[in-house]
Design an enzyme around this catalytic site. Structure first.
Site, PDB file in Angstrom:
ATOM      1  N   SER A  44       0.841  -1.203   0.000  1.00 44.09           N
ATOM      2  CA  SER A  44       0.000   0.000   0.000  1.00 44.09           C
ATOM      3  C   SER A  44       0.877   1.255   0.000  1.00 44.09           C
ATOM      4  O   SER A  44       0.370   2.360  -0.203  1.00 44.09           O
ATOM      5  CB  SER A  44      -0.934  -0.004   1.216  1.00 44.09           C
ATOM      6  OG  SER A  44      -0.198  -0.195   2.413  1.00 44.09           O
ATOM      7  N   ASP A  82       5.674  -6.998   2.293  1.00 41.64           N
ATOM      8  CA  ASP A  82       4.788  -7.528   1.239  1.00 41.64           C
ATOM      9  C   ASP A  82       5.581  -7.997   0.025  1.00 41.64           C
ATOM     10  O   ASP A  82       6.474  -7.289  -0.459  1.00 41.64           O
ATOM     11  CB  ASP A  82       3.833  -6.423   0.767  1.00 41.64           C
ATOM     12  CG  ASP A  82       2.430  -6.614   1.315  1.00 41.64           C
ATOM     13  OD1 ASP A  82       2.114  -7.711   1.812  1.00 41.64           O
ATOM     14  OD2 ASP A  82       1.651  -5.642   1.252  1.00 41.64           O
ATOM     15  N   LYS A 111       4.624 -11.327   3.212  1.00 41.38           N
ATOM     16  CA  LYS A 111       3.176 -11.543   3.062  1.00 41.38           C
ATOM     17  C   LYS A 111       2.877 -11.735   1.582  1.00 41.38           C
ATOM     18  O   LYS A 111       3.386 -10.986   0.734  1.00 41.38           O
ATOM     19  CB  LYS A 111       2.369 -10.359   3.625  1.00 41.38           C
ATOM     20  CG  LYS A 111       0.855 -10.548   3.435  1.00 41.38           C
ATOM     21  CD  LYS A 111       0.048  -9.620   4.308  1.00 41.38           C
ATOM     22  CE  LYS A 111       0.007  -8.174   3.837  1.00 41.38           C
ATOM     23  NZ  LYS A 111      -0.518  -7.981   2.472  1.00 41.38           N
ATOM     24  N   GLU A 113      -0.280 -12.380  -1.258  1.00 42.80           N
ATOM     25  CA  GLU A 113      -1.728 -12.334  -1.525  1.00 42.80           C
ATOM     26  C   GLU A 113      -2.169 -13.568  -2.305  1.00 42.80           C
ATOM     27  O   GLU A 113      -1.504 -13.973  -3.268  1.00 42.80           O
ATOM     28  CB  GLU A 113      -2.078 -11.069  -2.322  1.00 42.80           C
ATOM     29  CG  GLU A 113      -1.879  -9.799  -1.519  1.00 42.80           C
ATOM     30  CD  GLU A 113      -2.401  -8.553  -2.227  1.00 42.80           C
ATOM     31  OE1 GLU A 113      -3.089  -8.675  -3.261  1.00 42.80           O
ATOM     32  OE2 GLU A 113      -2.124  -7.445  -1.716  1.00 42.80           O
ATOM     33  N   GLU A 180      -9.053  -9.531   4.541  1.00 44.71           N
ATOM     34  CA  GLU A 180      -9.400  -8.142   4.228  1.00 44.71           C
ATOM     35  C   GLU A 180     -10.787  -8.055   3.606  1.00 44.71           C
ATOM     36  O   GLU A 180     -11.106  -8.773   2.639  1.00 44.71           O
ATOM     37  CB  GLU A 180      -8.353  -7.548   3.256  1.00 44.71           C
ATOM     38  CG  GLU A 180      -8.663  -6.106   2.880  1.00 44.71           C
ATOM     39  CD  GLU A 180      -7.490  -5.356   2.261  1.00 44.71           C
ATOM     40  OE1 GLU A 180      -6.371  -5.907   2.213  1.00 44.71           O
ATOM     41  OE2 GLU A 180      -7.717  -4.202   1.831  1.00 44.71           O
TER      42      GLU A 180
HETATM   43  O1  KIV Z   1      -0.411  -3.354   1.809  1.00 44.36           O
HETATM   44  C1  KIV Z   1      -1.092  -3.273   2.839  1.00 44.36           C
HETATM   45  O2  KIV Z   1      -1.135  -2.232   3.507  1.00 44.36           O
HETATM   46  C2  KIV Z   1      -1.857  -4.424   3.260  1.00 44.36           C
HETATM   47  C3  KIV Z   1      -2.810  -4.239   4.399  1.00 44.36           C
HETATM   48  C4  KIV Z   1      -4.014  -3.518   3.930  1.00 44.36           C
HETATM   49  C5  KIV Z   1      -3.151  -5.514   5.055  1.00 44.36           C
HETATM   50  O3  KIV Z   1      -1.731  -5.456   2.695  1.00 44.36           O
END
Ligand code: KIV
Length: 262
Positions: A44, A82, A111, A113, A180
């Site tokens: 994000s 991420d 993380k 997705e 989410e």
């Molecule tokens: O990238 C991000 O901020 C996220 C959160 C919304 C969980 O993946």
């Protein structure tokens, strides 16, 4: 510093987990002094820090740069980085290079997705010694597939698919799972069905923990105010007032004073 074992224990003991996104060293220093359990260097950051309208522009190098900055500001927090758009959907070599960049920059976990078609890769990353946090529901990297940032898992079938995906992620070795923008009842059911903790965002109170984007939590983002965000500060107004006060004191000559001069 917390570890994946602590998050497992917290789930077992029904202690809630707090996670906040963080992208820079100054904010990381503040979060480092707080009780927040876990920092997420989310993709994000393309939106909050770089003004894009989706997360698709993130690259492993950009993620690593921000993870490095956050690690410098928060040397003893658990940091999740991420995996950016498509970084784990090409060759295994390319995937591992992205994981390597993010982990060497200072993350304790990545993380990822989604799950469909990524089962082998997720298992391989876990087997390589890297903790993986899953992410299901409204996975923003699939925004164009979803036709916008829309609540997911709203039908019975979609809910069953999501529950099966969550179990699959657990079987692949994920240590935690972000849920989410899904109905609260579905998130609670997923949470009760798993041994690993779930961390919700727009997924109700039945998750093992909650995550918010820092700019939303601090009320810095006036363009984006969905119902799941709670503002813990009117940050936009507070910052604006400080800037306006600076401006007026510069213009009136009140700043700098003699004490603020050499
Ligand atoms: O990238 C991000 O901020 C996220 C959160 C919304 C969980 O993946």
């Amino acid at each position: 510093m917390k570890s994946v074992l602590d998050f497992q224990k917290m789930k077992f003991e029904r202690q809630r987990i707090s996670m906040v996104t963080c992208y820079d060293s100054t904010s990381a220093k503040i979060l480092s002094a707080s009780n927040v359990d876990c920092l997420l260097v989310g993709d994000s950051l393309t939106m909050t820090m770089h003004g894009q309208n989706s997360t698709l522009a993130a690259t492993p190098e950009l993620m690593a740069l921000h993870v490095e900055a956050v690690r410098r500001g928060a040397p003893s927090k658990f940091i999740v980085g991420d995996m950016p758009f498509l970084a784990h959907r090409g060759s295994l070599d390319r995937t591992l290079e992205a994981v390597r960049l993010i982990m060497k920059a200072g993350a304790q976990a990545v993380k990822i997705e989604g799950i469909e078609g990524s089962e082998y890769v997720i298992k391989h990353i876990v087997d390589s010694g890297v903790p993986v946090m899953g992410h299901l529901g409204l996975t923003p990297q699939s925004v164009h597939q979803f036709g916008g940032f829309k609540v997911q898992g709203t039908t019975r079938d979609a809910g069953e698919i999501l529950l099966a995906q969550a179990k699959k992620l657990q079987d692949c070795g994920a240590f935690a799972l972000v849920l989410e923008a899904i109905p609260a009842a579905l998130a609670a059911n997923v949470t009760e069905s798993l041994k690993i903790p779930t961390i919700g965002i727009g997924a109700g109170a039945g998750c093992s923990g909650q995550v918010l984007v820092m700019q939303d939590l601090l009320g810095l983002n006036t363009d984006f105010q969905p119902r799941f965000v709670r503002k813990y500060l009117e940050g936009f107004q507070a910052f604006k007032e400080a800037f306006d006060k600076f401006d007026s004191e510069v213009k009136s000559g009140a700043f700098p004073s003699e004490k603020e001069s050499y």
